[in-house]
Design a protein around this motif. Structure first.
Motif, PDB file in Angstrom:
ATOM      1  N   TYR A 498       0.832  -1.204   0.000  1.00 44.50           N
ATOM      2  CA  TYR A 498       0.000   0.000   0.000  1.00 44.50           C
ATOM      3  C   TYR A 498       0.867   1.255   0.000  1.00 44.50           C
ATOM      4  CZ  TYR A 498       0.998   0.827   4.974  1.00 44.50           C
ATOM      5  OH  TYR A 498       1.629   1.085   6.165  1.00 44.50           O
ATOM      6  N   LEU A 499       0.272   2.335  -0.508  1.00 45.78           N
ATOM      7  CA  LEU A 499       0.804   3.683  -0.412  1.00 45.78           C
ATOM      8  C   LEU A 499      -0.340   4.594   0.011  1.00 45.78           C
ATOM      9  CD1 LEU A 499       3.117   4.161  -3.533  1.00 45.78           C
ATOM     10  CD2 LEU A 499       3.824   4.182  -1.132  1.00 45.78           C
ATOM     11  N   ASN A 500      -0.060   5.480   0.942  1.00 51.23           N
ATOM     12  CA  ASN A 500      -1.077   6.413   1.416  1.00 51.23           C
ATOM     13  C   ASN A 500      -0.430   7.781   1.610  1.00 51.23           C
ATOM     14  OD1 ASN A 500      -3.915   6.564   2.320  1.00 51.23           O
ATOM     15  ND2 ASN A 500      -3.008   7.299   4.222  1.00 51.23           N
ATOM     16  N   TYR A 501      -1.039   8.815   1.018  1.00 53.21           N
ATOM     17  CA  TYR A 501      -0.477  10.157   1.053  1.00 53.21           C
ATOM     18  C   TYR A 501      -1.473  11.109   1.695  1.00 53.21           C
ATOM     19  CZ  TYR A 501       1.265  14.677  -0.597  1.00 53.21           C
ATOM     20  OH  TYR A 501       1.706  15.968  -0.660  1.00 53.21           O
ATOM     21  N   VAL A 502      -0.977  11.900   2.640  1.00 52.80           N
ATOM     22  CA  VAL A 502      -1.798  12.906   3.317  1.00 52.80           C
ATOM     23  C   VAL A 502      -1.181  14.272   3.059  1.00 52.80           C
ATOM     24  CG1 VAL A 502      -2.721  13.705   5.522  1.00 52.80           C
ATOM     25  CG2 VAL A 502      -2.465  11.250   5.098  1.00 52.80           C
ATOM     26  N   TRP A 503      -1.995  15.198   2.561  1.00 51.36           N
ATOM     27  CA  TRP A 503      -1.573  16.564   2.299  1.00 51.36           C
ATOM     28  C   TRP A 503      -2.463  17.497   3.097  1.00 51.36           C
ATOM     29  CZ3 TRP A 503      -2.998  20.031  -2.344  1.00 51.36           C
ATOM     30  CH2 TRP A 503      -2.185  21.171  -2.341  1.00 51.36           C
ATOM     31  N   GLU A 504      -1.868  18.236   4.026  1.00 51.14           N
ATOM     32  CA  GLU A 504      -2.626  19.080   4.939  1.00 51.14           C
ATOM     33  C   GLU A 504      -2.284  20.551   4.717  1.00 51.14           C
ATOM     34  OE1 GLU A 504      -3.257  16.985   9.040  1.00 51.14           O
ATOM     35  OE2 GLU A 504      -1.176  16.658   8.429  1.00 51.14           O
ATOM     36  N   LYS A 505      -3.339  21.343   4.573  1.00 50.71           N
ATOM     37  CA  LYS A 505      -3.220  22.785   4.509  1.00 50.71           C
ATOM     38  C   LYS A 505      -4.137  23.394   5.567  1.00 50.71           C
ATOM     39  CE  LYS A 505      -0.916  24.287   1.771  1.00 50.71           C
ATOM     40  NZ  LYS A 505       0.566  24.441   1.780  1.00 50.71           N
ATOM     41  N   LYS A 506      -4.081  24.701   5.672  1.00 48.87           N
ATOM     42  CA  LYS A 506      -4.842  25.346   6.735  1.00 48.87           C
ATOM     43  C   LYS A 506      -6.342  25.110   6.571  1.00 48.87           C
ATOM     44  CE  LYS A 506      -6.159  29.748   8.725  1.00 48.87           C
ATOM     45  NZ  LYS A 506      -6.157  31.220   8.580  1.00 48.87           N
ATOM     46  N   ARG A 507      -6.872  25.239   5.362  1.00 42.80           N
ATOM     47  CA  ARG A 507      -8.311  25.154   5.164  1.00 42.80           C
ATOM     48  C   ARG A 507      -8.783  23.806   4.638  1.00 42.80           C
ATOM     49  NH1 ARG A 507     -10.935  30.071   5.030  1.00 42.80           N
ATOM     50  NH2 ARG A 507     -12.784  28.754   5.160  1.00 42.80           N
ATOM     51  N   PHE A 508      -7.870  22.976   4.179  1.00 42.62           N
ATOM     52  CA  PHE A 508      -8.305  21.681   3.662  1.00 42.62           C
ATOM     53  C   PHE A 508      -7.194  20.660   3.835  1.00 42.62           C
ATOM     54  CE2 PHE A 508      -6.152  23.637   0.089  1.00 42.62           C
ATOM     55  CZ  PHE A 508      -5.435  22.577  -0.460  1.00 42.62           C
ATOM     56  N   ASP A 509      -7.556  19.418   3.733  1.00 37.33           N
ATOM     57  CA  ASP A 509      -6.571  18.339   3.678  1.00 37.33           C
ATOM     58  C   ASP A 509      -7.109  17.225   2.797  1.00 37.33           C
ATOM     59  OD1 ASP A 509      -7.728  16.120   5.644  1.00 37.33           O
ATOM     60  OD2 ASP A 509      -7.958  18.045   6.657  1.00 37.33           O
ATOM     61  N   VAL A 510      -6.179  16.496   2.196  1.00 39.26           N
ATOM     62  CA  VAL A 510      -6.513  15.420   1.264  1.00 39.26           C
ATOM     63  C   VAL A 510      -5.757  14.168   1.692  1.00 39.26           C
ATOM     64  CG1 VAL A 510      -6.458  14.636  -1.122  1.00 39.26           C
ATOM     65  CG2 VAL A 510      -6.856  17.053  -0.627  1.00 39.26           C
ATOM     66  N   GLU A 511      -6.440  13.053   1.677  1.00 40.10           N
ATOM     67  CA  GLU A 511      -5.797  11.758   1.903  1.00 40.10           C
ATOM     68  C   GLU A 511      -6.180  10.835   0.756  1.00 40.10           C
ATOM     69  OE1 GLU A 511      -5.081   8.397   5.379  1.00 40.10           O
ATOM     70  OE2 GLU A 511      -6.794   9.755   5.532  1.00 40.10           O
ATOM     71  N   ALA A 512      -5.182  10.270   0.115  1.00 40.34           N
ATOM     72  CA  ALA A 512      -5.428   9.365  -1.000  1.00 40.34           C
ATOM     73  C   ALA A 512      -4.498   8.172  -0.874  1.00 40.34           C
ATOM     74  CB  ALA A 512      -5.206  10.072  -2.340  1.00 40.34           C
ATOM     75  N   GLY A 513      -5.039   6.992  -1.080  1.00 47.10           N
ATOM     76  CA  GLY A 513      -4.232   5.789  -0.937  1.00 47.10           C
ATOM     77  C   GLY A 513      -4.668   4.697  -1.891  1.00 47.10           C
ATOM     78  N   LEU A 514      -3.817   3.738  -2.075  1.00 42.95           N
ATOM     79  CA  LEU A 514      -4.118   2.587  -2.918  1.00 42.95           C
ATOM     80  C   LEU A 514      -3.488   1.353  -2.288  1.00 42.95           C
ATOM     81  CD1 LEU A 514      -5.345   1.536  -5.574  1.00 42.95           C
ATOM     82  CD2 LEU A 514      -3.103   1.893  -6.622  1.00 42.95           C
TER      83      LEU A 514
END
Length: 806
Positions: A498-514
């Protein structure tokens, strides 16, 4: 401590201020200076150096890390505090050349004053952590907390318990149960047998993850429930001992059919437990033990069958049980140096029970008993689980690599003695089943924090084997199906990455994985088996993506969207070809040709936090491909007895569309109220298939769609003299099931907890299902018959418990 953490939590939501773009980011890692363990939920405040004005504030996460974003240039002082530790402060200069500041590990020294008698509790709101995970502190679940983990779970939102003790989440029993974030022999690999015997008093919290990321196994379409054991952070030797005395089954929902034995009532239980810990700067060792002894446990099943020819037959299976169980859990974490830690742990679980039942079959129209089925079962089950883990921490905070290996050996030794008395025969049969499980797992997990998030990756190999032997002693005109053979072999190999990436900013965050998984399965049968003409073997390679997008509207409001794909694989018990003869006229049996089911889930969620409470609202859709469930179908091969088979079968497709609401409100300083509401449309598509056992014949599932819902309400009062009182109410509305309908049920639970022995002890009294209304009732129909199935298993329990810390 409750007031402290509540204040800190509210402070967190109020403290973040508006900031300009292109400003600095500051991060750090708060740890215990003595043990080097991370300190979760420590308070971190950023003040201006000149006048001490607060600029921002936050709490460290579960790994002790914190981050400030959008800090303008200037001189600051960061202040870190945590109860029981000396406050630490650091200067910070934000200039024009550097915009990323990693403060590294910030160590807090324990206060020199004695704090052993201070109870440090991390209280969580009903909606805690975030939209991706809900965490529930069992200290606040008093009404069911005196009983088992299974009893405590039924008070949590979206969770219910079916007639076989399986946990259902949002209407599905396909749930992955973890212990401390890992698969464990306590809950099995795909079953949940051990939950009913784990004392809730030993558990710190329960986490519900409806939309797991790729780092978790792909199994469990409804999501993951993680049970977190209590951990002691004090140095030196410490621990606690506990004793729970309980009485169950005070009343009967339905009168017994006439037999000599009937069904048990007034079931006494004794549940002692002990927890020992040792912690130094480099070593943490623990040993936990718990036992259960009960002599009169009822599992009371009623079946009323109406056949097309007008016959109306009633039967009762009063499964009267004597049971003893021991669970021992121990381990050690050894810090080899600042960067490397070796952990070893083990679990031993042994359970033995003796079930006795006298089953009467009564013709209700003629008012006469047609048959008398008397059986005795002796079964010994258990697991041994060994785990070793190596963890390397890199210089950066949260940057680590873990390798682990785990081996589980389980066993099931089940022996039945069956006596049949009817106009057809007077005879005696025996069955003896032995199943030995071998599961070996290897895992590697890597986490790399980034400037605005983190990257996770890993791999897993799991190899499972379960050989089964089945010995039959058949009497004259035996009801046991001939030609089953005397053995089977099941195996499953899973290779995953698996790979899982989390990108966090002040107003939003994204998590995507496979997650990628390759699965190989085989099921070998004895050549003597006449019902399935070939062994089964298949393999499949699947991708399981997950995506989460969260948007912070402001400090109090946030939105999230989720998508994931998951799988549920049938285990050996669902495939097992050897029938259970508790009720030979309503026979449960597996299907060796069963296939996995796949699920796609979409969810939109909204969270709002205010000063005295919070609310969580979500809308979800779940599409299920090839779900497997038990199918009822009449067996016409026996001219002497009426036999209805309950066989596992894949049945086409289904879907759930629903909304879930969680809310929490502090009505006063001494009064908390929370609850949950889950409404969904359960749609089951029409399907026609073929059964192979014991004869080849078609079956059908009619199309059905039904609205159903459940409601859970909890109120908690803090009374004088360190006493708390809780009452909870649970209601589950009627719902459609394959081939029929399940009726409504409810439970009213109460509990009281008092601190004693100068806060070193705790006394609890709880009572579950006071009105005895949580039993299960279902109505099922198919060609030739209708069945009303009622399972009045033990739900009415009064428990008195005492726990002492030392």
């Amino acid at each position: 401590m409750r007031l402290y953490l509540l204040t800190a939590t509210l402070f967190f939501f109020k403290a973040t201020t508006s900031i300009a773009q292109s400003n600095a980011t500051v991060s750090g890692h708060v740890t215990d200076a003595t043990t080097h363990d991370p300190l979760p939920y420590a308070t971190v405040v950023l003040n201006t150096e000149t006048d001490g004005r607060m600029v921002s504030g936050t709490l460290t996460d579960e790994t002790g890390r914190f981050t400030f974003e959008g800090i303008e240039k200037g001189n600051y002082r960061i202040e870190i505090s945590f109860i029981g530790y000396v406050t630490n402060s650091l200067p910070l200069l934000v200039g024009e050349k550097n915009y990323i500041f990693d403060l590294g590990k910030i160590r807090l020294e324990p206060e020199s004053t004695q704090l052993d008698e201070v109870v440090i509790e991390a209280k969580r709101a009903v909606v805690a952590s975030g939209l991706d995970k809900k965490s529930f502190d069992l200290e606040d679940i008093i009404a069911q907390g005196g009983s088992s983990v299974l009893d405590a779970m039924k008070a949590l939102p979206g969770i219910s318990i079916d007639q076989e003790g399986k946990v259902e989440l949002r209407g599905s029993d396909k749930v992955a149960i973890l212990i401390d974030g890992k698969q464990s022999s306590l809950t099995g690999f795909g079953n949940q047998k051990g939950l009913a015997n784990i004392p809730a008093a030993n558990i710190e919290r329960i986490e519900i993850i409806n939309n797991p990321s790729a780092k978790y196994d792909a199994s469990g379409m409804a999501g993951i429930i993680n049970i977190v054991y209590k951990k002691e952070n004090r140095t030196g030797w410490n621990g606690d001992i506990g004793l729970r005395l309980a009485m169950g089954q005070f009343s009967k929902r339905k009168s017994d059919l006439t037999t000599d034995l009937g069904s048990y009532s007034l079931n006494p239980k004794v549940i002692p437990s002990v927890n020992l810990n040792y912690r130094s700067s480099r070593v943490h060792a623990f040993l936990q033990g718990e036992a259960l002894r009960q002599k009169r446990l009822p599992n009371n099943e009623f079946n009323t069958r109406l056949y097309d020819d007008g016959r109306l037959i009633a039967s009762q299976v009063p499964e009267n049980r004597k049971q003893t169980q021991f669970i021992i859990k121990g381990g050690m974490d050894w810090a080899l140096n600042e960067h490397n830690t070796l952990s070893v742990s083990g679990i031993f679980d042994r359970e033995r029970h003796i079930d006795t039942a006298q089953v009467a079959y009564v013709d209700l129209l003629a008012d006469q008993r047609n048959r008398y089925w008397h059986w005795r079962e002796e079964e010994i089950t258990g697991y041994m689980n060994y785990r070793a883990e190596y963890r390397h921490a890199f210089d950066g905070p949260g940057h680590e690599l873990k390798f682990s290996a785990q081996y589980t050996r389980g066993w099931e030794d089940e022996e039945y003695r069956l006596n049949d008395s009817s106009a057809v025969r007077q005879s005696f049969d025996t069955t003896h089943l032995i199943a030995i499980e071998h599961t070996t797992t290897f895992l590697a997990d890597y986490v790399k924090p980034l400037r605005s998030g983190r990257l996770e990756g890993g791999a897993k190999v799991q190899i499972r084997r379960i050989p089964v032997t089945y010995t039959i002693g058949q009497g004259s005109q035996s009801v046991i199906y001939p030609g089953l053979g005397d053995w089977s072999r099941w195996g499953e190999d899973i290779y995953a990455g698996y790979l899982n990436y989390v990108w966090e900013k002040k107003r939003f965050d994204v998590e995507a994985g496979l997650r990628l998984e390759k699965t190989d399965v085989f099921y070998n049968l004895s050549p003597e088996n006449i019902y399935y003409n070939q062994n089964d073997a298949y393999d499949y390679f699947k991708l399981y993506p997950n995506i989460r997008f969260s948007f912070k509207i402001n400090d109090r409001n946030s939105l999230s969207a989720f998508f994931n794909r998951r799988v549920d694989r049938p285990g050996e018990p669902e495939l097992r070809i050897f029938a259970k003869y508790d009720d030979p006229e309503l026979l449960k049996v597996g299907n060796p040709y069963l296939r996995p089911q796949f699920t796609r889930t979409l969810e939109l969620a909204y969270k709002n936090v205010w000063e005295s409470g919070s609310a969580f609202f979500s809308v979800y859709r779940r599409d299920i491909e090839s779900p497997f469930t038990r199918v009822y179908d009449i067996d016409k091969t026996d001219n002497n007895y009426d036999i209805v088979n309950r066989i596992y079968q894949n049945v086409g497709s289904a879907s759930n569309t629903g909304v879930e609401l969680l809310f929490s409100q502090n009505l006063a300083a001494f009064w908390k109220f929370n609850g949950s509401f889950n409404w969904y449309v359960n749609a089951i598509d029409a399907y026609t298939g073929t059964l192979l056992f014991p004869t080849v014949r078609p079956f059908s599932i009619p199309q059905s769609e039904d609205n159903t819902w459940n409601l859970k309400l909890n109120t908690l009062l803090t009374l004088p003299r360190k006493t708390q009182l809780q009452a909870s109410f649970i209601y589950e509305a009627p719902k459609n099931i394959p081939q029929g309908r399940q009726f409504a049920r409810s439970s009213l639970d109460v509990g009281i907890k008092k601190s004693i022995f100068k806060d070193k002890g705790e006394l609890t009294v709880s009572a579950t299902d006071l009105l005895n209304r949580y039993g299960l009732k279902q109505e099922v129909s198919n060609d030739g018959f209708e069945v009303i199935y009622e399972n009045f298993y033990e739900t009415q329990i009064v428990t008195v418990g005492i726990n002492y810390k030392f």
